[in-house]
Write a protein that holds these residues in place. Sequence first.
Motif, PDB file in Angstrom:
ATOM      1  N   MET A  69       6.036   6.441   1.008  1.00  0.00           N
ATOM      2  CA  MET A  69       4.661   6.077   0.701  1.00  0.00           C
ATOM      3  C   MET A  69       4.578   5.452  -0.689  1.00  0.00           C
ATOM      4  O   MET A  69       3.883   4.498  -0.887  1.00  0.00           O
ATOM      5  N   ARG A  70       5.317   6.031  -1.624  1.00  0.00           N
ATOM      6  CA  ARG A  70       5.309   5.488  -2.980  1.00  0.00           C
ATOM      7  C   ARG A  70       5.796   4.052  -2.984  1.00  0.00           C
ATOM      8  O   ARG A  70       5.266   3.230  -3.717  1.00  0.00           O
ATOM      9  N   ASP A  71       6.789   3.749  -2.150  1.00  0.00           N
ATOM     10  CA  ASP A  71       7.300   2.393  -2.087  1.00  0.00           C
ATOM     11  C   ASP A  71       6.224   1.428  -1.600  1.00  0.00           C
ATOM     12  O   ASP A  71       6.133   0.307  -2.077  1.00  0.00           O
ATOM     13  N   MET A  72       5.415   1.866  -0.624  1.00  0.00           N
ATOM     14  CA  MET A  72       4.351   1.011  -0.117  1.00  0.00           C
ATOM     15  C   MET A  72       3.301   0.770  -1.201  1.00  0.00           C
ATOM     16  O   MET A  72       2.835  -0.347  -1.373  1.00  0.00           O
ATOM     17  N   ARG A  73       2.966   1.819  -1.932  1.00  0.00           N
ATOM     18  CA  ARG A  73       1.991   1.654  -3.011  1.00  0.00           C
ATOM     19  C   ARG A  73       2.525   0.709  -4.082  1.00  0.00           C
ATOM     20  O   ARG A  73       1.788  -0.132  -4.594  1.00  0.00           O
ATOM     21  N   GLN A  74       3.809   0.856  -4.398  1.00  0.00           N
ATOM     22  CA  GLN A  74       4.434  -0.025  -5.382  1.00  0.00           C
ATOM     23  C   GLN A  74       4.416  -1.463  -4.881  1.00  0.00           C
ATOM     24  O   GLN A  74       4.111  -2.388  -5.627  1.00  0.00           O
ATOM     25  N   ALA A  75       4.758  -1.657  -3.605  1.00  0.00           N
ATOM     26  CA  ALA A  75       4.777  -3.007  -3.018  1.00  0.00           C
ATOM     27  C   ALA A  75       3.379  -3.617  -3.033  1.00  0.00           C
ATOM     28  O   ALA A  75       3.218  -4.804  -3.352  1.00  0.00           O
ATOM     29  N   LEU A  76       2.374  -2.816  -2.732  1.00  0.00           N
ATOM     30  CA  LEU A  76       0.990  -3.320  -2.757  1.00  0.00           C
ATOM     31  C   LEU A  76       0.582  -3.692  -4.181  1.00  0.00           C
ATOM     32  O   LEU A  76      -0.119  -4.685  -4.382  1.00  0.00           O
ATOM     33  N   ALA A  77       0.993  -2.893  -5.141  1.00  0.00           N
ATOM     34  CA  ALA A  77       0.667  -3.178  -6.540  1.00  0.00           C
ATOM     35  C   ALA A  77       1.364  -4.451  -7.016  1.00  0.00           C
ATOM     36  O   ALA A  77       0.795  -5.238  -7.773  1.00  0.00           O
ATOM     37  N   ASP A  78       2.596  -4.667  -6.558  1.00  0.00           N
ATOM     38  CA  ASP A  78       3.375  -5.823  -6.995  1.00  0.00           C
ATOM     39  C   ASP A  78       3.005  -7.102  -6.257  1.00  0.00           C
ATOM     40  O   ASP A  78       2.978  -8.179  -6.851  1.00  0.00           O
ATOM     41  N   ASP A  79       2.765  -6.998  -4.938  1.00  0.00           N
ATOM     42  CA  ASP A  79       2.503  -8.185  -4.125  1.00  0.00           C
ATOM     43  C   ASP A  79       1.597  -7.811  -2.955  1.00  0.00           C
ATOM     44  O   ASP A  79       2.080  -7.563  -1.843  1.00  0.00           O
ATOM     45  N   LEU A  80       0.318  -7.771  -3.219  1.00  0.00           N
ATOM     46  CA  LEU A  80      -0.650  -7.347  -2.208  1.00  0.00           C
ATOM     47  C   LEU A  80      -0.592  -8.229  -0.970  1.00  0.00           C
ATOM     48  O   LEU A  80      -0.481  -7.729   0.148  1.00  0.00           O
ATOM     49  N   ALA A  81      -0.650  -9.527  -1.139  1.00  0.00           N
ATOM     50  CA  ALA A  81      -0.673 -10.444   0.008  1.00  0.00           C
ATOM     51  C   ALA A  81       0.602 -10.324   0.844  1.00  0.00           C
ATOM     52  O   ALA A  81       0.540 -10.356   2.077  1.00  0.00           O
ATOM     53  N   GLY A  82       1.725 -10.155   0.209  1.00  0.00           N
ATOM     54  CA  GLY A  82       2.986 -10.098   0.935  1.00  0.00           C
ATOM     55  C   GLY A  82       3.265  -8.761   1.595  1.00  0.00           C
ATOM     56  O   GLY A  82       4.041  -8.681   2.542  1.00  0.00           O
ATOM     57  N   SER A  83       2.649  -7.689   1.113  1.00  0.00           N
ATOM     58  CA  SER A  83       2.973  -6.368   1.649  1.00  0.00           C
ATOM     59  C   SER A  83       1.832  -5.731   2.431  1.00  0.00           C
ATOM     60  O   SER A  83       2.023  -4.671   3.035  1.00  0.00           O
ATOM     61  N   PHE A  84       0.681  -6.357   2.461  1.00  0.00           N
ATOM     62  CA  PHE A  84      -0.460  -5.754   3.159  1.00  0.00           C
ATOM     63  C   PHE A  84      -0.216  -5.663   4.661  1.00  0.00           C
ATOM     64  O   PHE A  84      -0.649  -4.717   5.315  1.00  0.00           O
ATOM     65  N   GLU A  85       0.494  -6.630   5.219  1.00  0.00           N
ATOM     66  CA  GLU A  85       0.781  -6.599   6.657  1.00  0.00           C
ATOM     67  C   GLU A  85       1.552  -5.324   7.021  1.00  0.00           C
ATOM     68  O   GLU A  85       1.298  -4.713   8.063  1.00  0.00           O
ATOM     69  N   HIS A  86       2.462  -4.911   6.177  1.00  0.00           N
ATOM     70  CA  HIS A  86       3.217  -3.682   6.428  1.00  0.00           C
ATOM     71  C   HIS A  86       2.278  -2.470   6.443  1.00  0.00           C
ATOM     72  O   HIS A  86       2.435  -1.566   7.273  1.00  0.00           O
ATOM     73  N   LEU A  87       1.301  -2.467   5.550  1.00  0.00           N
ATOM     74  CA  LEU A  87       0.304  -1.391   5.524  1.00  0.00           C
ATOM     75  C   LEU A  87      -0.473  -1.367   6.846  1.00  0.00           C
ATOM     76  O   LEU A  87      -0.653  -0.316   7.450  1.00  0.00           O
ATOM     77  N   VAL A  88      -0.909  -2.538   7.284  1.00  0.00           N
ATOM     78  CA  VAL A  88      -1.664  -2.634   8.533  1.00  0.00           C
ATOM     79  C   VAL A  88      -0.813  -2.130   9.695  1.00  0.00           C
ATOM     80  O   VAL A  88      -1.272  -1.319  10.508  1.00  0.00           O
ATOM     81  N   LEU A  89       0.409  -2.586   9.792  1.00  0.00           N
ATOM     82  CA  LEU A  89       1.281  -2.174  10.896  1.00  0.00           C
ATOM     83  C   LEU A  89       1.557  -0.673  10.864  1.00  0.00           C
ATOM     84  O   LEU A  89       1.687  -0.034  11.910  1.00  0.00           O
ATOM     85  N   SER A  90       1.610  -0.104   9.685  1.00  0.00           N
ATOM     86  CA  SER A  90       1.883   1.327   9.551  1.00  0.00           C
ATOM     87  C   SER A  90       0.693   2.191   9.954  1.00  0.00           C
ATOM     88  O   SER A  90       0.881   3.305  10.441  1.00  0.00           O
ATOM     89  N   TYR A  91      -0.520   1.703   9.741  1.00  0.00           N
ATOM     90  CA  TYR A  91      -1.705   2.539   9.928  1.00  0.00           C
ATOM     91  C   TYR A  91      -2.653   2.094  11.040  1.00  0.00           C
ATOM     92  O   TYR A  91      -3.581   2.827  11.367  1.00  0.00           O
ATOM     93  N   GLN A  92      -2.444   0.942  11.636  1.00  0.00           N
ATOM     94  CA  GLN A  92      -3.441   0.431  12.576  1.00  0.00           C
ATOM     95  C   GLN A  92      -3.659   1.354  13.779  1.00  0.00           C
ATOM     96  O   GLN A  92      -4.804   1.581  14.176  1.00  0.00           O
TER      97      GLN A  92
END
Length: 188
Positions: free
Chosen positions: A1-24
């Motif tokens: 989870m921390r990695d996802m938060r870090q990825a969102l903080a570093d590159d929101l546009a590039g990592s948001f799809e992973h968030l969506v796929l993880s939680y949709q």
Amino acid sequence: MRDMRQALADDLAGSFEHLVLSYQDRLYSFALRMAGNREDAEEVTQDAFVRAYRALQGYPPERTRSLMLRPWLYQITLNLSRNRARRRRTALVSLDELASRDGKDLADRDRSGPDELAEQAEQLEILKAGLQALPARYRAAVILRHVEGLSYKEIAVTLGHPVGTVKANVHRGIDLLRRSIPKTTSEV
């Protein structure tokens, strides 16, 4: 989870799809149980991700890195479900996917005989009706705890209540649910 938060903080546009796929699927399942129909659940879920993305755009990286993603996403979904329910009061609500998240129906999961399957289906319908009849604060707490599997702390963050209140609401909801389900006595 921390990695996802870090990825969102570093590159929101590039990592948001992973968030969506993880939680949709989880958020859709929760929205379906709260809203009662697929169309509303789909719209609530989509709106939740749009709101999450817009919020994350405005957050400084430090806040994104410290965010409790799961309860935060459930909180957004819950608020959207409540707002939608206020606008549209529906008389009949269905919880078709209460039996399983993966879409398998009861017959696929259990190879019992027809009598057992009919009894299980009847019990599931009674449970669905009882769950829908719960007051909203208890229903949300019970669903988040026993269907979605959130911890009491995550539910407290999601609902904006103290942990003790969450525990009490889950307990009261389960108690009301137990009382609403008729006891079956089979005498042979």
